[in-house]
Enzyme design. Structure first.
Site, PDB file in Angstrom:
ATOM      1  N   ASN A   2       0.912  -1.278   0.019  1.00 21.76           N
ATOM      2  CA  ASN A   2       0.057   0.056  -0.139  1.00 21.76           C
ATOM      3  C   ASN A   2       0.952   1.310   0.094  1.00 21.76           C
ATOM      4  O   ASN A   2       1.516   1.662   0.969  1.00 21.76           O
ATOM      5  CB  ASN A   2      -0.957   0.106   1.340  1.00 21.76           C
ATOM      6  CG  ASN A   2      -1.701   1.215   1.271  1.00 21.76           C
ATOM      7  OD1 ASN A   2      -2.062   1.744   0.371  1.00 21.76           O
ATOM      8  ND2 ASN A   2      -2.312   1.507   2.580  1.00 21.76           N
ATOM      9  N   TRP A   3       0.840   2.101  -1.074  1.00 21.90           N
ATOM     10  CA  TRP A   3       1.757   2.981  -1.346  1.00 21.90           C
ATOM     11  C   TRP A   3       1.202   4.166  -0.446  1.00 21.90           C
ATOM     12  O   TRP A   3       2.010   5.425  -0.510  1.00 21.90           O
ATOM     13  CB  TRP A   3       1.977   3.247  -2.783  1.00 21.90           C
ATOM     14  CG  TRP A   3       2.856   2.261  -3.421  1.00 21.90           C
ATOM     15  CD1 TRP A   3       3.311   1.205  -2.765  1.00 21.90           C
ATOM     16  CD2 TRP A   3       3.340   2.337  -4.752  1.00 21.90           C
ATOM     17  NE1 TRP A   3       3.992   0.319  -3.810  1.00 21.90           N
ATOM     18  CE2 TRP A   3       4.016   1.036  -4.992  1.00 21.90           C
ATOM     19  CE3 TRP A   3       2.904   3.131  -5.799  1.00 21.90           C
ATOM     20  CZ2 TRP A   3       4.537   0.633  -6.338  1.00 21.90           C
ATOM     21  CZ3 TRP A   3       3.610   2.708  -7.115  1.00 21.90           C
ATOM     22  CH2 TRP A   3       4.504   1.294  -7.315  1.00 21.90           C
ATOM     23  N   LYS A   4      -0.055   4.128  -0.288  1.00 24.44           N
ATOM     24  CA  LYS A   4      -0.391   5.439   0.548  1.00 24.44           C
ATOM     25  C   LYS A   4      -0.348   6.725  -0.321  1.00 24.44           C
ATOM     26  O   LYS A   4      -0.271   6.670  -1.558  1.00 24.44           O
ATOM     27  CB  LYS A   4      -0.054   5.414   1.885  1.00 24.44           C
ATOM     28  CG  LYS A   4      -0.366   4.299   2.766  1.00 24.44           C
ATOM     29  CD  LYS A   4       0.201   4.430   4.004  1.00 24.44           C
ATOM     30  CE  LYS A   4      -0.128   3.126   4.700  1.00 24.44           C
ATOM     31  NZ  LYS A   4       0.299   2.996   6.128  1.00 24.44           N
ATOM     32  N   HIS A  50      -9.096   0.577   5.421  1.00 22.29           N
ATOM     33  CA  HIS A  50      -7.898   0.820   6.166  1.00 22.29           C
ATOM     34  C   HIS A  50      -7.975   1.667   7.133  1.00 22.29           C
ATOM     35  O   HIS A  50      -8.925   2.518   7.549  1.00 22.29           O
ATOM     36  CB  HIS A  50      -7.008   1.473   5.139  1.00 22.29           C
ATOM     37  CG  HIS A  50      -5.323   1.431   5.653  1.00 22.29           C
ATOM     38  ND1 HIS A  50      -5.036   2.675   6.489  1.00 22.29           N
ATOM     39  CD2 HIS A  50      -4.381   0.518   5.332  1.00 22.29           C
ATOM     40  CE1 HIS A  50      -3.599   1.943   6.917  1.00 22.29           C
ATOM     41  NE2 HIS A  50      -3.294   0.957   6.154  1.00 22.29           N
ATOM     42  N   GLU A 106      -6.459   4.066   8.378  1.00 22.49           N
ATOM     43  CA  GLU A 106      -6.254   5.608   8.212  1.00 22.49           C
ATOM     44  C   GLU A 106      -7.715   6.123   7.423  1.00 22.49           C
ATOM     45  O   GLU A 106      -7.986   7.291   7.625  1.00 22.49           O
ATOM     46  CB  GLU A 106      -4.950   5.766   7.253  1.00 22.49           C
ATOM     47  CG  GLU A 106      -3.856   5.604   7.667  1.00 22.49           C
ATOM     48  CD  GLU A 106      -2.520   5.475   7.039  1.00 22.49           C
ATOM     49  OE1 GLU A 106      -1.454   4.812   7.533  1.00 22.49           O
ATOM     50  OE2 GLU A 106      -2.834   5.216   5.638  1.00 22.49           O
ATOM     51  N   GLU A 153      -4.917  -5.758  10.692  1.00 31.28           N
ATOM     52  CA  GLU A 153      -3.948  -4.736  11.107  1.00 31.28           C
ATOM     53  C   GLU A 153      -4.163  -3.993  12.249  1.00 31.28           C
ATOM     54  O   GLU A 153      -5.161  -3.305  12.566  1.00 31.28           O
ATOM     55  CB  GLU A 153      -4.031  -3.530   9.804  1.00 31.28           C
ATOM     56  CG  GLU A 153      -5.382  -2.973   9.455  1.00 31.28           C
ATOM     57  CD  GLU A 153      -5.410  -1.753   8.725  1.00 31.28           C
ATOM     58  OE1 GLU A 153      -4.230  -1.328   7.982  1.00 31.28           O
ATOM     59  OE2 GLU A 153      -6.287  -0.897   8.869  1.00 31.28           O
ATOM     60  N   GLY A 158       2.720   1.982  10.950  1.00 29.76           N
ATOM     61  CA  GLY A 158       3.597   2.966  11.013  1.00 29.76           C
ATOM     62  C   GLY A 158       4.465   3.350  12.248  1.00 29.76           C
ATOM     63  O   GLY A 158       5.223   4.633  12.354  1.00 29.76           O
ATOM     64  N   SER A 187       3.744  -2.760  10.155  1.00 29.47           N
ATOM     65  CA  SER A 187       5.053  -2.503  10.262  1.00 29.47           C
ATOM     66  C   SER A 187       5.862  -3.892  10.014  1.00 29.47           C
ATOM     67  O   SER A 187       6.753  -4.385  10.671  1.00 29.47           O
ATOM     68  CB  SER A 187       5.634  -2.384  11.689  1.00 29.47           C
ATOM     69  OG  SER A 187       5.196  -1.090  11.857  1.00 29.47           O
ATOM     70  N   GLY A 218       3.383  -1.575   4.150  1.00 34.54           N
ATOM     71  CA  GLY A 218       3.024   0.102   3.948  1.00 34.54           C
ATOM     72  C   GLY A 218       4.580   0.552   3.698  1.00 34.54           C
ATOM     73  O   GLY A 218       4.975   0.459   2.553  1.00 34.54           O
ATOM     74  N   GLY A 219       5.181   1.235   4.751  1.00 40.88           N
ATOM     75  CA  GLY A 219       6.612   1.814   4.472  1.00 40.88           C
ATOM     76  C   GLY A 219       7.626   0.951   3.461  1.00 40.88           C
ATOM     77  O   GLY A 219       8.293   1.577   2.653  1.00 40.88           O
TER      78      GLY A 219
END
Length: 252
Positions: free
Chosen positions: A9-11, A97, A99, A169, A175, A215, A236-237
């Site tokens: 997920n590049w957000k 998600h 967020e 999640e 994050g 993470s 994610g990151g």
């Protein structure tokens, strides 16, 4: 055998050229991987979906969307419909998600509407859910997760679950650098499978892929993915760095 999935997920990251460059590098790095019964997925921003689909063509990479609206069309400024996604070759969408829930107020009820639209359009969803830190500390995490699933998904028929991928999640691990231990991930995933079996049947519960998101990185991916009820990860990151993402894919 359940399908293994590693989804990035590049957000709200990467412009058009950065997205194309990352896909190009990823295509090269995984080209010779066997990836038996494994899907590799990336989710760029809306504005980069079309060019990313073209860049990923004839590769092992699937391009999916990060969100969509529940309506087919109408006066919903800034929103994107399922038909719009399908028109550019996107058949899968991430929904729920944390967020989206936290910053945009998406509720279980609203997500149930979006899931209905996904199914009506013949699409597939990666459905996200998970508890907050206070839920975990108060030992309320199982109840929270069960409520999220019941409210958003348990109105579906058994046949609909072929279009559902679950992504657990724990919000406190997104994050933050914190990660649920492999044992905690397995415990929750097994619980999720058990309540699906109770609602539907063992076949549905055993066939649905359940991803862990929180993470995941090269140093912990193999141990997390080794658990019997963990079928991959929503990354994610680490998905923004080709070497890290490739290492995570290799761990599946």
């Amino acid at each position: 055998m359940r399908t293994k999935i590693v989804a990035g997920n590049w957000k709200m990251n990467n412009d058009k050229e950065q997205s194309k460059k990352l896909i190009k590098s990823l295509k090269k790095s995984i080209k010779k991987m066997p990836l038996k019964n494994t899907r590799v997925i990336v989710a760029p921003t809306f504005v980069n979906l079309s060019s990313s689909v073209k860049k990923a063509k004839k590769s092992k990479i699937e391009v999916v969307a990060q969100n969509m609206h529940q309506a087919t069309n109408g006066a919903y400024t800034g929103e994107i419909s399922g038909d719009m996604l399908k028109a550019i070759g996107v058949e899968t969408v991430i929904l729920g998600h944390s967020e989206r829930r936290t910053y945009f107020g998406e509720t279980d009820e609203k997500l149930a509407e979006k899931v209905n639209t996904v199914l009506e359009k013949g699409m597939e969803t990666i459905f996200c859910f998970g508890e907050l830190l206070e839920d975990r500390k108060s030992d309320n995490h199982f109840a929270v997760v069960e409520s999220q699933l019941k409210n958003a998904l348990f109105h579906l028929e058994a046949k609909d679950w072929k279009s559902i991928i679950l992504a657990y999640e724990p919000v406190w691990a997104i994050g933050t650098g914190e990660t649920a231990s492999p044992a905690q991930a397995q415990e929750m995933h097994a619980f999720i499978r058990s309540i699906i079996e109770k609602k539907y049947n063992a076949k549905v519960a055993e066939q649905v892929s359940i991803l862990y998101g929180g993470s995941v990185k090269p140093t912990n991916a193999e141990e997390i993915f080794s658990k019997p009820d963990v079928d991959g990860g929503l990354i994610g990151g680490a998905a923004l760095h080709v070497d890290d993402f490739t290492a995570i894919i290799a761990a599946i």
